[in-house]
Design an enzyme around this catalytic site. Sequence first.
Site, PDB file in Angstrom:
ATOM      1  N   GLU A  34      88.785  -9.306  89.129  1.00 41.82           N
ATOM      2  CA  GLU A  34      88.415 -10.527  88.402  1.00 41.82           C
ATOM      3  C   GLU A  34      89.094 -11.736  89.045  1.00 41.82           C
ATOM      4  O   GLU A  34      90.292 -11.672  89.356  1.00 41.82           O
ATOM      5  CB  GLU A  34      88.894 -10.400  86.943  1.00 41.82           C
ATOM      6  CG  GLU A  34      88.550 -11.580  86.071  1.00 41.82           C
ATOM      7  CD  GLU A  34      89.270 -11.535  84.729  1.00 41.82           C
ATOM      8  OE1 GLU A  34      90.429 -11.093  84.681  1.00 41.82           O
ATOM      9  OE2 GLU A  34      88.663 -11.954  83.727  1.00 41.82           O
ATOM     10  N   HIS A  36      91.241 -14.836  89.575  1.00 46.61           N
ATOM     11  CA  HIS A  36      92.460 -15.302  88.906  1.00 46.61           C
ATOM     12  C   HIS A  36      92.878 -16.645  89.480  1.00 46.61           C
ATOM     13  O   HIS A  36      93.998 -16.815  89.988  1.00 46.61           O
ATOM     14  CB  HIS A  36      93.581 -14.265  89.055  1.00 46.61           C
ATOM     15  CG  HIS A  36      93.571 -13.238  87.958  1.00 46.61           C
ATOM     16  ND1 HIS A  36      92.601 -12.297  87.839  1.00 46.61           N
ATOM     17  CD2 HIS A  36      94.414 -13.032  86.911  1.00 46.61           C
ATOM     18  CE1 HIS A  36      92.841 -11.546  86.770  1.00 46.61           C
ATOM     19  NE2 HIS A  36      93.931 -11.970  86.188  1.00 46.61           N
ATOM     20  N   ASP A  45      95.083  -7.860  87.589  1.00 46.74           N
ATOM     21  CA  ASP A  45      95.056  -7.077  86.347  1.00 46.74           C
ATOM     22  C   ASP A  45      95.179  -5.577  86.612  1.00 46.74           C
ATOM     23  O   ASP A  45      95.342  -4.785  85.681  1.00 46.74           O
ATOM     24  CB  ASP A  45      93.755  -7.351  85.573  1.00 46.74           C
ATOM     25  CG  ASP A  45      93.748  -8.745  84.969  1.00 46.74           C
ATOM     26  OD1 ASP A  45      94.758  -9.457  85.076  1.00 46.74           O
ATOM     27  OD2 ASP A  45      92.706  -9.124  84.389  1.00 46.74           O
ATOM     28  N   HIS A 120      93.865  -5.932  81.382  1.00 45.09           N
ATOM     29  CA  HIS A 120      92.759  -6.906  81.330  1.00 45.09           C
ATOM     30  C   HIS A 120      92.241  -6.904  79.890  1.00 45.09           C
ATOM     31  O   HIS A 120      91.702  -5.888  79.419  1.00 45.09           O
ATOM     32  CB  HIS A 120      91.697  -6.428  82.337  1.00 45.09           C
ATOM     33  CG  HIS A 120      90.406  -7.151  82.356  1.00 45.09           C
ATOM     34  ND1 HIS A 120      90.273  -8.432  82.822  1.00 45.09           N
ATOM     35  CD2 HIS A 120      89.149  -6.744  81.999  1.00 45.09           C
ATOM     36  CE1 HIS A 120      88.993  -8.788  82.760  1.00 45.09           C
ATOM     37  NE2 HIS A 120      88.303  -7.781  82.256  1.00 45.09           N
ATOM     38  N   GLU A 122      89.774  -7.902  78.219  1.00 46.42           N
ATOM     39  CA  GLU A 122      88.398  -7.543  77.865  1.00 46.42           C
ATOM     40  C   GLU A 122      88.167  -6.038  77.829  1.00 46.42           C
ATOM     41  O   GLU A 122      87.185  -5.559  77.274  1.00 46.42           O
ATOM     42  CB  GLU A 122      87.423  -8.188  78.869  1.00 46.42           C
ATOM     43  CG  GLU A 122      87.293  -9.704  78.739  1.00 46.42           C
ATOM     44  CD  GLU A 122      88.349 -10.475  79.526  1.00 46.42           C
ATOM     45  OE1 GLU A 122      89.433  -9.916  79.808  1.00 46.42           O
ATOM     46  OE2 GLU A 122      88.082 -11.647  79.852  1.00 46.42           O
ATOM     47  N   HIS A 177      95.435 -16.690  81.217  1.00 45.82           N
ATOM     48  CA  HIS A 177      94.699 -16.123  82.346  1.00 45.82           C
ATOM     49  C   HIS A 177      95.008 -16.907  83.625  1.00 45.82           C
ATOM     50  O   HIS A 177      94.697 -18.103  83.701  1.00 45.82           O
ATOM     51  CB  HIS A 177      93.186 -16.136  82.070  1.00 45.82           C
ATOM     52  CG  HIS A 177      92.391 -15.654  83.232  1.00 45.82           C
ATOM     53  ND1 HIS A 177      92.354 -14.334  83.616  1.00 45.82           N
ATOM     54  CD2 HIS A 177      91.633 -16.325  84.137  1.00 45.82           C
ATOM     55  CE1 HIS A 177      91.601 -14.210  84.691  1.00 45.82           C
ATOM     56  NE2 HIS A 177      91.147 -15.407  85.026  1.00 45.82           N
ATOM     57  N   GLU A 182     101.187 -14.254  84.543  1.00 41.86           N
ATOM     58  CA  GLU A 182     100.662 -13.449  85.653  1.00 41.86           C
ATOM     59  C   GLU A 182     101.157 -13.975  87.002  1.00 41.86           C
ATOM     60  O   GLU A 182     101.487 -13.192  87.901  1.00 41.86           O
ATOM     61  CB  GLU A 182      99.130 -13.432  85.625  1.00 41.86           C
ATOM     62  CG  GLU A 182      98.587 -12.567  84.502  1.00 41.86           C
ATOM     63  CD  GLU A 182      97.079 -12.546  84.458  1.00 41.86           C
ATOM     64  OE1 GLU A 182      96.512 -11.452  84.285  1.00 41.86           O
ATOM     65  OE2 GLU A 182      96.446 -13.612  84.587  1.00 41.86           O
TER      66      GLU A 182
HETATM   67 ZN   LIG Z   1      94.708 -11.295  84.438  1.00 45.87          ZN
END
Ligand SMILES: [Zn+2]
Length: 271
Positions: A34, A36, A45, A120, A122, A177, A182
């Site tokens: 994904e 970032h 993630d 992650h 989701e 995010h 992170e």
């Molecule tokens: Zn992430």
Amino acid sequence: MKHNILIFNMTWTEYSARTSGGSTPVLLPVGALEQHGPHLPMNCDTLIPGAVCQQVAGRIDALVAPPLSYGYKSQPRSGGGNHFPGTTSLDGNTLVMMTRDIIKEFARHGVRKVAVVVGHTENLMFTIEGCDLALRDLRSQGIRDLRIVHMGYWEFSSEQTLRKVFPDGFPSWNLEHAGVMETSIMLHLHPNLVQFDKVPLHPPADFPPYDIYPVEPHRIPSSGALSSAKTATADKGRLMLDEYIETISMALIDEFGAESFSRPDKQEQTL
Ligand SMILES: [Zn+2]
């Protein structure tokens, strides 16, 4: 000889010797590919829960399964949305089935303690569904003693640590995010993968409390980050990661029972 921790580096005979009695936990990191933001690699993630699992496994004598490196579709309010190039996602059903199948395979090998460590947001409900279906299928085969601990690693942050990392106030996990947490952990673990000069400086995304489909990309920061990581540091990353490792290790020792772990104080309690 020190035990191997990573399942994909083991021979089947080593793996079988470690798993057949059922006492050794297996940790399964579940990540995503994904975007970032312009400053972090797309496998954050996966890398972060993978690192958490490896360090926890070293402490509690567990094994780490190869991570699931693709996740459920990125959502605008927690990951920027699925429209960014590079973000490569699974349909929910695919992730459910992969989680279910892998856990059932572990159980077939004799594993009775599984921790699913999600990186992650989701993914969470789909990996929960995979756990639930695995347990249901296994019950119908007469296997009733598999125990699963399911978590998002970030839930293990204490208020105290959040106050240190976010002295001006913690925005929310969703707005984090590609944000300070992170980025800091990546600066600590993989500084060569962080392009800090590209950290976006825009204010946090401002979303209404609902979603719109089809997604309207103009409502989402074009950087892909939902807040700025400009205050991220490797020290903050180490602080957060160390807390995850410590508290997740303790949680797994508590939930899986102490008989397989070398903590004498705990072992006495279970006698
Ligand atoms: Zn992430």
